[in-house]
Enzyme design. Sequence first.
Site, PDB file in Angstrom:
ATOM      1  N   ASP A 203       0.900  -1.150   0.000  1.00 11.63           N
ATOM      2  CA  ASP A 203       0.000   0.000   0.000  1.00 11.63           C
ATOM      3  C   ASP A 203       0.938   1.199   0.000  1.00 11.63           C
ATOM      4  O   ASP A 203       1.615   1.464   0.998  1.00 11.63           O
ATOM      5  CB  ASP A 203      -0.867   0.005   1.266  1.00 11.63           C
ATOM      6  CG  ASP A 203      -1.839   1.176   1.281  1.00 11.63           C
ATOM      7  OD1 ASP A 203      -1.397   2.298   0.975  1.00 11.63           O
ATOM      8  OD2 ASP A 203      -3.018   0.982   1.599  1.00 11.63           O
ATOM      9  N   HIS A 204       1.000   1.915  -1.122  1.00 12.97           N
ATOM     10  CA  HIS A 204       2.094   2.891  -1.251  1.00 12.97           C
ATOM     11  C   HIS A 204       1.991   4.028  -0.232  1.00 12.97           C
ATOM     12  O   HIS A 204       2.982   4.695   0.033  1.00 12.97           O
ATOM     13  CB  HIS A 204       2.213   3.413  -2.690  1.00 12.97           C
ATOM     14  CG  HIS A 204       1.191   4.427  -3.089  1.00 12.97           C
ATOM     15  ND1 HIS A 204      -0.062   4.096  -3.505  1.00 12.97           N
ATOM     16  CD2 HIS A 204       1.248   5.778  -3.122  1.00 12.97           C
ATOM     17  CE1 HIS A 204      -0.734   5.201  -3.785  1.00 12.97           C
ATOM     18  NE2 HIS A 204       0.030   6.245  -3.566  1.00 12.97           N
ATOM     19  N   HIS A 266      -5.835   2.871   1.631  1.00 12.79           N
ATOM     20  CA  HIS A 266      -5.027   3.982   2.149  1.00 12.79           C
ATOM     21  C   HIS A 266      -5.631   4.614   3.403  1.00 12.79           C
ATOM     22  O   HIS A 266      -4.931   4.876   4.378  1.00 12.79           O
ATOM     23  CB  HIS A 266      -4.864   5.070   1.090  1.00 12.79           C
ATOM     24  CG  HIS A 266      -4.346   4.560  -0.219  1.00 12.79           C
ATOM     25  ND1 HIS A 266      -3.381   3.599  -0.315  1.00 12.79           N
ATOM     26  CD2 HIS A 266      -4.658   4.884  -1.502  1.00 12.79           C
ATOM     27  CE1 HIS A 266      -3.112   3.348  -1.593  1.00 12.79           C
ATOM     28  NE2 HIS A 266      -3.878   4.115  -2.328  1.00 12.79           N
TER      29      HIS A 266
END
Length: 513
Positions: A203-204, A266
């Site tokens: 999950d960036h 996010h």
Amino acid sequence: MNAQAASPAAVSQTGPYFCEMPSDPCAIIMFGASGDLARRKLMPALYDLAFHSCLAPSFRLLGFARTKMSDDDFRKSAGEFLPKGQEEGADDAKKSEFLKNLQYFTGDYDDAAAFQNLAKRLEELDKEGGLGGNRLFYLATPPEVYTHVIQQLKQANLTKSKGDKSWTRIIIEKPFGRDLASAKALNAKVLEAFDESQIYRIDHYLGKETVQNMLVFRFGNGIFEPLWNRNYIDSVQITAAESLGVERRAAFYETAGAMRDMIQSHVLQLTSLVAMEAPARFDATSVRNEKIKVLQSMRPFTAESVWKDVVRGQYGPGQINGKAVPGYRQEPGVKPDSSTDTFAALKLHVDNWRWSGVPFYLRSGKRLAQPHTEVAILFKRAPHMVFRGENTETNSLVLNIQPEEGISLSFGAKTPGSQMLIRPVEMDFQYKNTFGASTRPAYATLINDCIRGDATLFDRADSVEAAWALVDPILNTWAGAAAPPFPNYPAGSDGPRAADDLTGADGRHWRPL
Ligand code: BG6
């Protein structure tokens, strides 16, 4: 987590992102290498690592995709997104050194013969680059083909580490499933082929400097944590607002929407970091054990609470920065009567000792007035007001994640003059003033961690499933009823009015974007 990763990130004198020691040499096999994510995000991130001496110079990157391309074409297409002009890293010699290590492999994701050939090619690369059998598979394909690739890797005997000294890992992009059942099925499939310790669900957002700083802010300082609970905090607001629309991703976005695309991943990641208990150590097991507890403490939604506490929206035509932009239904590739949510807001309760009675308001949307991501902690008011003035706001602590990166604390101060008038003021810490602008792409941080065997900032099977378990009842309730009259917010606004009612019903209001 290996010994290298356990030590604090080594930095040299040349700048905060330069690594003192390059990582193990390895082959990075990128599935979906001709796609947008690979070209726009992953190649620049890998180049960033190479530029900052974090990758072993002999690394090999093998792009794997269906599109036919020569090695040279692949290098050219990867080169388009590397730094240019005045950008950091725009160094022709370093870029061509990096691109020399790229090769391309055309293949179908369910073609057993292609994977047998891939296995042979990897043996050759191992020898040629002295890679010690270390392999990182990166799934950057559309999610529909994840299971095909995993199955083929298993059949080609590519999922186990080659020996005690070498490693094999896999990074899996989001979305990890599209609901709880599919996430469970995908986890089961990956776990048939890989051990959990080899799996890095990315999950960036967790690679963003300011997101990581939330942990340092909370657990590296003594002054905030005593206030971080229901006794002092009135509510928490988390906003992930984008001014961009759906861009060229309608085909994907039509099957996803804001709840799946942003909230499930996010925004819930940010929520877990704000709400978690202090881990005993900063390592993958301790941090992830605390995060899962938060997800499991979130009060499940019911059909009734979905209608009361969750809002969906879709943008219509409007203006962003004075420029007219089309509505979602007019975007290329979107159905003219689409009921996809481009905005979602919800009120969440974390039912545990620390957070009992403190609402968490979360929202995310596309084509909003400003691109802005923040976590705002809103404190309870002073129990008794003895001063007059405009200090109607509660004290707030805002963790700005993007585009400005920093932390600001607002409180009331006396306005100069003869009267005891009070006005809100801010104490501001800005990253760029103190450290210079943070330039390291989130993907670079995460890929570097994975190559070094540190899974702290990656998702575990249980937490991906817990996040889906939370949003599943929302998605099911929405799927079983007609969408509200869409569009219900103009592009360039703060979102639908119903979202204001969500906080308004509790006598609160959203922070302006
Ligand atoms: C992605 C979503 O995961 O995150 C996109 O799929 C979204 O829809 C993007 O635009 C936002 O990321 P960032 O880093 O630009 O905030």
